[in-house]
Design an enzyme around this catalytic site. Structure first.
Site, PDB file in Angstrom:
ATOM      1  N   TYR A 133       0.859  -1.185   0.000  1.00 15.66           N
ATOM      2  CA  TYR A 133       0.000   0.000   0.000  1.00 15.66           C
ATOM      3  C   TYR A 133       0.892   1.230   0.000  1.00 15.66           C
ATOM      4  O   TYR A 133       1.284   1.743   1.040  1.00 15.66           O
ATOM      5  CB  TYR A 133      -0.949  -0.027   1.203  1.00 15.66           C
ATOM      6  CG  TYR A 133      -2.151  -0.928   0.987  1.00 15.66           C
ATOM      7  CD1 TYR A 133      -2.236  -1.762  -0.128  1.00 15.66           C
ATOM      8  CD2 TYR A 133      -3.197  -0.932   1.883  1.00 15.66           C
ATOM      9  CE1 TYR A 133      -3.325  -2.575  -0.331  1.00 15.66           C
ATOM     10  CE2 TYR A 133      -4.303  -1.748   1.686  1.00 15.66           C
ATOM     11  CZ  TYR A 133      -4.353  -2.576   0.574  1.00 15.66           C
ATOM     12  OH  TYR A 133      -5.441  -3.389   0.361  1.00 15.66           O
ATOM     13  N   LYS A 186       3.427 -14.799   0.946  1.00 14.36           N
ATOM     14  CA  LYS A 186       3.612 -15.294  -0.423  1.00 14.36           C
ATOM     15  C   LYS A 186       5.110 -15.448  -0.679  1.00 14.36           C
ATOM     16  O   LYS A 186       5.653 -14.997  -1.691  1.00 14.36           O
ATOM     17  CB  LYS A 186       2.958 -14.344  -1.432  1.00 14.36           C
ATOM     18  CG  LYS A 186       2.830 -14.908  -2.849  1.00 14.36           C
ATOM     19  CD  LYS A 186       1.954 -16.140  -2.937  1.00 14.36           C
ATOM     20  CE  LYS A 186       1.843 -16.625  -4.378  1.00 14.36           C
ATOM     21  NZ  LYS A 186       1.138 -17.935  -4.468  1.00 14.36           N
ATOM     22  N   ASP A 219      -2.929 -17.298  -1.449  1.00 17.06           N
ATOM     23  CA  ASP A 219      -3.930 -17.881  -2.340  1.00 17.06           C
ATOM     24  C   ASP A 219      -4.541 -19.133  -1.723  1.00 17.06           C
ATOM     25  O   ASP A 219      -5.759 -19.334  -1.758  1.00 17.06           O
ATOM     26  CB  ASP A 219      -3.329 -18.183  -3.722  1.00 17.06           C
ATOM     27  CG  ASP A 219      -1.960 -18.830  -3.659  1.00 17.06           C
ATOM     28  OD1 ASP A 219      -1.301 -18.752  -2.602  1.00 17.06           O
ATOM     29  OD2 ASP A 219      -1.530 -19.415  -4.677  1.00 17.06           O
ATOM     30  N   ASP A 243      -5.988  -6.947   4.372  1.00 15.14           N
ATOM     31  CA  ASP A 243      -7.164  -6.223   3.906  1.00 15.14           C
ATOM     32  C   ASP A 243      -8.093  -7.169   3.149  1.00 15.14           C
ATOM     33  O   ASP A 243      -9.311  -7.211   3.381  1.00 15.14           O
ATOM     34  CB  ASP A 243      -6.717  -5.075   3.000  1.00 15.14           C
ATOM     35  CG  ASP A 243      -7.801  -4.043   2.770  1.00 15.14           C
ATOM     36  OD1 ASP A 243      -8.886  -4.148   3.384  1.00 15.14           O
ATOM     37  OD2 ASP A 243      -7.572  -3.103   1.982  1.00 15.14           O
ATOM     38  N   ASP A 247     -11.865  -8.833   4.680  1.00 16.48           N
ATOM     39  CA  ASP A 247     -13.135  -8.633   3.979  1.00 16.48           C
ATOM     40  C   ASP A 247     -13.787  -9.977   3.660  1.00 16.48           C
ATOM     41  O   ASP A 247     -14.999 -10.153   3.806  1.00 16.48           O
ATOM     42  CB  ASP A 247     -12.911  -7.846   2.685  1.00 16.48           C
ATOM     43  CG  ASP A 247     -12.801  -6.351   2.928  1.00 16.48           C
ATOM     44  OD1 ASP A 247     -12.684  -5.939   4.097  1.00 16.48           O
ATOM     45  OD2 ASP A 247     -12.821  -5.583   1.938  1.00 16.48           O
TER      46      ASP A 247
END
Length: 359
Positions: A133, A186, A219, A243, A247
């Site tokens: 970000y 990751k 993933d 984030d 959600d």
């Protein structure tokens, strides 16, 4: 008796409706338990633009430094004028400039909410200041470069310091719960960046030998949440992955509109619902205020621990019990299948608080 000073930033869209409902409910709970709050309204979003030509005015940030904590309503930064849209949005600005490094987002099944994963109770600890970000990890500048009209480079920043402090926050909470932490990364592809995050979290884990630790690629983790959300307790991850996962988790256990969060460092805390400003229903008095109410419950718990004041925890518990009591009785807003307006739902909670306090 100490009066706790709480900032109130109503924000945009449905913000004024749900934040006002929240303040009313907490005023009622505080009165029942003889706790004093000094509610201080501060401009943010469109109100800040109109008064100070800034969606996050310097005045507001300076006043927040004198607050014990605050409630941040949603912002509609996508609709701001171009000169303000180019800046960090109010949420990102406060997280960055005040170094609110821990974004803590629970996902728990609730009465009246249709969970698609059965019973679940987990908390995501999201590193809140860097990662991919770019508006939050640069001292000056945006962190993106358009080399040609067809080529853009976006920077991701990962530091050992940031990974250590969010990991410690996650492991300390795990010690109070089921003593299990899942690290999401990751590192098989972003080997240096998220590899540093993963390895640092594993180093911190050695200081908490009672905690069971596992890790998953981002993933794979999305699939695991859908298939077996109930198996997870504390999840710790970097900014963007946190984030996305929070959600997903919020929607899986019922609705993103129910999802709470707080943003913290050692000295400050900001209650902020995970959802947006929903401008399409703004002013209609139909928005669900549970997300921001439960975020404020989290704020009460944080303040209770920081100030060693059990009554603050009791205020939060009284509000949460009032919410759950209403939901069990079928009193809820339209998004959950009920017919109550935002203000009617708040009044119903206040009535339940009165009944619960007598007991």
């Amino acid at each position: 008796m100490k009066a706790y000073k709480l900032g109130v930033l109503q924000g945009d869209g449905i913000g004024p409706e749900i934040v006002s409902a929240t303040v009313k409910v907490f005023k009622a709970a505080a009165q029942e338990l003889n706790v004093k709050f000094d509610w201080t309204e501060l401009p943010m979003g469109w109100e800040g633009i109109e008064k100070y030509n800034d969606p996050t005015p310097r005045y507001t940030k300076e006043m927040l430094n004198d607050c014990d904590g605050w409630i941040l309503g949603p912002h509609d930064s996508a609709a701001y004028p171009p000169e303000h849209k180019a800046k960090r949005n109010p949420s990102g600005e406060l997280r960055h400039t005040l170094d609110l490094y821990a974004n803590i987002r629970p996902a728990k099944t609730m009465p009246g909410a249709k969970s698609v994963v059965g019973e679940a109770d987990l908390i995501i600890y999201r590193e809140n200041t860097e990662g991919f970000y770019t508006d939050r990890n640069m001292h000056i500048g945006g962190g993106e470069w358009q080399i040609t009209p067809e080529v853009v480079v976006s920077a991701g920043v990962f530091t050992k310091k940031a990974a250590e402090r969010i990991a410690h926050a996650a492991f300390k909470m795990a010690m109070q719960r089921r003593k299990k932490v899942t690290i999401v990364h990751k590192a098989n592809v972003i080997k240096l960046g998220t590899g540093l995050f993963l390895n640092t979290c594993k180093e911190v884990a050695q200081q908490y030998p009672e905690v069971t630790v596992d890790d998953y690629h981002i993933d794979a983790m999305t699939a695991h949440l859908v298939r077996r959300a109930r198996d997870f307790d504390i999840i710790v991850t970097e900014n963007m992955f946190g984030d996305i996962l929070s959600d997903l988790a919020g929607e899986l256990v019922g609705s993103l509109g129910l999802a709470p969060s707080i943003n913290t460092n050692e000295n400050q805390a900001m209650a902020q619902a995970a959802h947006g400003s929903a401008p399409d229903i703004a002013g209609k008095n139909i928005a669900n205020p549970i997300g921001i109410m439960l975020s404020t419950v989290m704020l009460m718990d944080w303040l209770s621990e920081r100030h060693h004041d059990a009554k603050l925890h009791q205020v939060g518990q009284l509000v949460e019990e009032g919410i759950n009591s209403c939901l069990k009785a079928g009193t809820m807003t339209g998004d959950l299948g009920g017919s109550a307006s935002t203000s009617e739902f708040a009044e119903a909670i206040i009535a339940r608080i009165g009944e619960l306090a007598v007991k």
